[in-house]
Write a protein that holds these residues in place. Structure first.
Motif, PDB file in Angstrom:
ATOM      1  N   MET A  37       0.820  -1.195   0.000  1.00  0.00           N
ATOM      2  CA  MET A  37       0.000   0.000   0.000  1.00  0.00           C
ATOM      3  C   MET A  37       0.869   1.265   0.000  1.00  0.00           C
ATOM      4  O   MET A  37       0.543   2.235  -0.656  1.00  0.00           O
ATOM      5  N   ARG A  38       1.989   1.216   0.766  1.00  0.00           N
ATOM      6  CA  ARG A  38       2.878   2.373   0.783  1.00  0.00           C
ATOM      7  C   ARG A  38       3.518   2.599  -0.580  1.00  0.00           C
ATOM      8  O   ARG A  38       3.698   3.733  -1.003  1.00  0.00           O
ATOM      9  N   ARG A  39       3.849   1.504  -1.266  1.00  0.00           N
ATOM     10  CA  ARG A  39       4.451   1.635  -2.597  1.00  0.00           C
ATOM     11  C   ARG A  39       3.449   2.250  -3.560  1.00  0.00           C
ATOM     12  O   ARG A  39       3.800   3.120  -4.365  1.00  0.00           O
ATOM     13  N   LEU A  40       2.203   1.834  -3.497  1.00  0.00           N
ATOM     14  CA  LEU A  40       1.160   2.403  -4.349  1.00  0.00           C
ATOM     15  C   LEU A  40       0.988   3.888  -4.059  1.00  0.00           C
ATOM     16  O   LEU A  40       0.863   4.694  -4.984  1.00  0.00           O
ATOM     17  N   ALA A  41       1.007   4.268  -2.797  1.00  0.00           N
ATOM     18  CA  ALA A  41       0.882   5.689  -2.439  1.00  0.00           C
ATOM     19  C   ALA A  41       2.052   6.484  -3.007  1.00  0.00           C
ATOM     20  O   ALA A  41       1.863   7.590  -3.523  1.00  0.00           O
ATOM     21  N   MET A  42       3.262   5.944  -2.937  1.00  0.00           N
ATOM     22  CA  MET A  42       4.416   6.662  -3.464  1.00  0.00           C
ATOM     23  C   MET A  42       4.391   6.729  -4.990  1.00  0.00           C
ATOM     24  O   MET A  42       4.817   7.724  -5.571  1.00  0.00           O
ATOM     25  N   VAL A  43       3.888   5.685  -5.636  1.00  0.00           N
ATOM     26  CA  VAL A  43       3.778   5.704  -7.100  1.00  0.00           C
ATOM     27  C   VAL A  43       2.821   6.802  -7.545  1.00  0.00           C
ATOM     28  O   VAL A  43       3.013   7.423  -8.588  1.00  0.00           O
ATOM     29  N   ILE A  44       1.829   7.095  -6.749  1.00  0.00           N
ATOM     30  CA  ILE A  44       0.846   8.125  -7.094  1.00  0.00           C
ATOM     31  C   ILE A  44       1.279   9.499  -6.581  1.00  0.00           C
ATOM     32  O   ILE A  44       1.219  10.493  -7.309  1.00  0.00           O
ATOM     33  N   LEU A  45       1.739   9.574  -5.338  1.00  0.00           N
ATOM     34  CA  LEU A  45       1.993  10.874  -4.719  1.00  0.00           C
ATOM     35  C   LEU A  45       3.278  11.553  -5.186  1.00  0.00           C
ATOM     36  O   LEU A  45       3.314  12.773  -5.301  1.00  0.00           O
ATOM     37  N   TRP A  46       4.345  10.793  -5.441  1.00  0.00           N
ATOM     38  CA  TRP A  46       5.601  11.430  -5.823  1.00  0.00           C
ATOM     39  C   TRP A  46       5.512  12.107  -7.192  1.00  0.00           C
ATOM     40  O   TRP A  46       5.859  13.288  -7.316  1.00  0.00           O
ATOM     41  N   PRO A  47       5.037  11.433  -8.250  1.00  0.00           N
ATOM     42  CA  PRO A  47       4.916  12.140  -9.534  1.00  0.00           C
ATOM     43  C   PRO A  47       3.930  13.296  -9.473  1.00  0.00           C
ATOM     44  O   PRO A  47       4.163  14.351 -10.082  1.00  0.00           O
ATOM     45  N   SER A  48       2.840  13.131  -8.731  1.00  0.00           N
ATOM     46  CA  SER A  48       1.878  14.223  -8.640  1.00  0.00           C
ATOM     47  C   SER A  48       2.467  15.404  -7.865  1.00  0.00           C
ATOM     48  O   SER A  48       2.159  16.557  -8.154  1.00  0.00           O
ATOM     49  N   PHE A  49       3.352  15.143  -6.899  1.00  0.00           N
ATOM     50  CA  PHE A  49       4.045  16.209  -6.183  1.00  0.00           C
ATOM     51  C   PHE A  49       4.931  17.006  -7.136  1.00  0.00           C
ATOM     52  O   PHE A  49       4.927  18.242  -7.123  1.00  0.00           O
ATOM     53  N   LEU A  50       5.681  16.306  -7.976  1.00  0.00           N
ATOM     54  CA  LEU A  50       6.571  16.982  -8.920  1.00  0.00           C
ATOM     55  C   LEU A  50       5.790  17.804  -9.941  1.00  0.00           C
ATOM     56  O   LEU A  50       6.157  18.943 -10.252  1.00  0.00           O
ATOM     57  N   VAL A  51       4.704  17.252 -10.458  1.00  0.00           N
ATOM     58  CA  VAL A  51       3.890  17.982 -11.428  1.00  0.00           C
ATOM     59  C   VAL A  51       3.208  19.172 -10.764  1.00  0.00           C
ATOM     60  O   VAL A  51       3.102  20.251 -11.360  1.00  0.00           O
ATOM     61  N   ALA A  52       2.755  19.014  -9.526  1.00  0.00           N
ATOM     62  CA  ALA A  52       2.121  20.124  -8.813  1.00  0.00           C
ATOM     63  C   ALA A  52       3.114  21.257  -8.574  1.00  0.00           C
ATOM     64  O   ALA A  52       2.751  22.434  -8.684  1.00  0.00           O
ATOM     65  N   ALA A  53       4.356  20.918  -8.270  1.00  0.00           N
ATOM     66  CA  ALA A  53       5.370  21.959  -8.078  1.00  0.00           C
ATOM     67  C   ALA A  53       5.604  22.733  -9.372  1.00  0.00           C
ATOM     68  O   ALA A  53       5.703  23.966  -9.364  1.00  0.00           O
ATOM     69  N   MET A  54       5.674  22.020 -10.485  1.00  0.00           N
ATOM     70  CA  MET A  54       5.850  22.703 -11.772  1.00  0.00           C
ATOM     71  C   MET A  54       4.617  23.525 -12.132  1.00  0.00           C
ATOM     72  O   MET A  54       4.735  24.653 -12.615  1.00  0.00           O
ATOM     73  N   ALA A  55       3.433  22.975 -11.904  1.00  0.00           N
ATOM     74  CA  ALA A  55       2.202  23.695 -12.236  1.00  0.00           C
ATOM     75  C   ALA A  55       2.053  24.952 -11.386  1.00  0.00           C
ATOM     76  O   ALA A  55       1.645  25.999 -11.898  1.00  0.00           O
ATOM     77  N   GLU A  56       2.392  24.854 -10.111  1.00  0.00           N
ATOM     78  CA  GLU A  56       2.290  26.036  -9.258  1.00  0.00           C
ATOM     79  C   GLU A  56       3.292  27.103  -9.688  1.00  0.00           C
ATOM     80  O   GLU A  56       2.970  28.289  -9.726  1.00  0.00           O
ATOM     81  N   GLY A  57       4.489  26.683 -10.012  1.00  0.00           N
ATOM     82  CA  GLY A  57       5.483  27.642 -10.478  1.00  0.00           C
ATOM     83  C   GLY A  57       5.033  28.347 -11.741  1.00  0.00           C
ATOM     84  O   GLY A  57       5.180  29.569 -11.872  1.00  0.00           O
TER      85      GLY A  57
END
Length: 79
Positions: free
Chosen positions: A1-21
């Protein structure tokens, strides 16, 4: 379950940082209006809320993509 959360949350974190910038490089938080009402948030609070909203939307998109990529194919009944 933790691996699934990281597969979803890490890329979305990176894209959110770029989108916010990108979003806040074009718009000043003090110039944003919602239905004619001005926001009373400080710029730092607006950046924080904006980042978490971008992260939420990106995580939802990633979860939907993951689900659609891994959903089992419909089984055809035997003839």
């Amino acid at each position: 379950m933790r691996r699934l959360a990281m597969v979803i949350l890490w890329p979305s974190f990176l894209v959110a940082a770029m989108a916010e910038g990108f979003f806040f490089s074009l718009l000043d938080p003090q110039d944003l209006h919602l239905g004619g009402a001005e926001f009373t948030l400080s710029p730092l609070a607006a950046y924080t809320v904006g980042f978490f909203l971008f992260w939420l939307f990106c995580a939802l998109a990633a979860m939907l993509s993951y689900y659609l990529a891994n959903v089992p194919a419909d089984r055809q009944p035997p003839l």
